[in-house]
Design a protein around this motif. Sequence first.
Motif, PDB file in Angstrom:
ATOM      1  N   MET A 193       0.846  -1.193   0.000  1.00 40.85           N
ATOM      2  CA  MET A 193       0.000   0.000   0.000  1.00 40.85           C
ATOM      3  C   MET A 193       0.882   1.244   0.000  1.00 40.85           C
ATOM      4  O   MET A 193       1.918   1.279   0.669  1.00 40.85           O
ATOM      5  N   LEU A 241      -3.063   0.457  -4.045  1.00 36.78           N
ATOM      6  CA  LEU A 241      -3.042  -0.836  -3.362  1.00 36.78           C
ATOM      7  C   LEU A 241      -2.756  -1.897  -4.405  1.00 36.78           C
ATOM      8  O   LEU A 241      -3.443  -1.965  -5.428  1.00 36.78           O
ATOM      9  N   LEU A 260      -4.909   6.607   1.284  1.00 40.89           N
ATOM     10  CA  LEU A 260      -4.480   5.498   0.437  1.00 40.89           C
ATOM     11  C   LEU A 260      -4.532   5.928  -1.022  1.00 40.89           C
ATOM     12  O   LEU A 260      -5.566   6.333  -1.533  1.00 40.89           O
TER      13      LEU A 260
END
Length: 140
Positions: free
Chosen positions: A28, A38, A35
């Motif tokens: 990640m 991923l 975020l």
Amino acid sequence: MKRFFHKILAFTLTFAVLFSTTSFAADMHFCCDKLVDLAVFSKAKLCYEKVKKQDEKPTKECSVGQMDCCSDQTFVKQGEDNLKSVSFELDSNNVVFLKAFFYTYINLFEGLELKTVPFINYDPPWIEQDIPVLYETFLI
């Protein structure tokens, strides 16, 4: 309906065993505690394309383009290696039992070759008088 639930249960248990024995890693990439990317089986892409232009004023706040605010984290799930291996040994007693079991199981489902009726050649007895009418007993 019962078969359907058995199939669902078997599929679920198979998936659980498969998931518990395999290992994988998830990578990640975070920018400003958000975020950005991923990736499960590869390396996560960095946020180079989001870097701010050079002529803008530098600020002390964290922005998406600043490389000092970015961080990478990796989640690794290790598979189980301590599974119990099953060994199946055939000795003479087991072979005799299996032969007898399969022989009786197969013969259990053999039906009659011909539908034989044992009284097909015999005529029913001749009724001279109607007995319920004779005794005047009628079902109501």
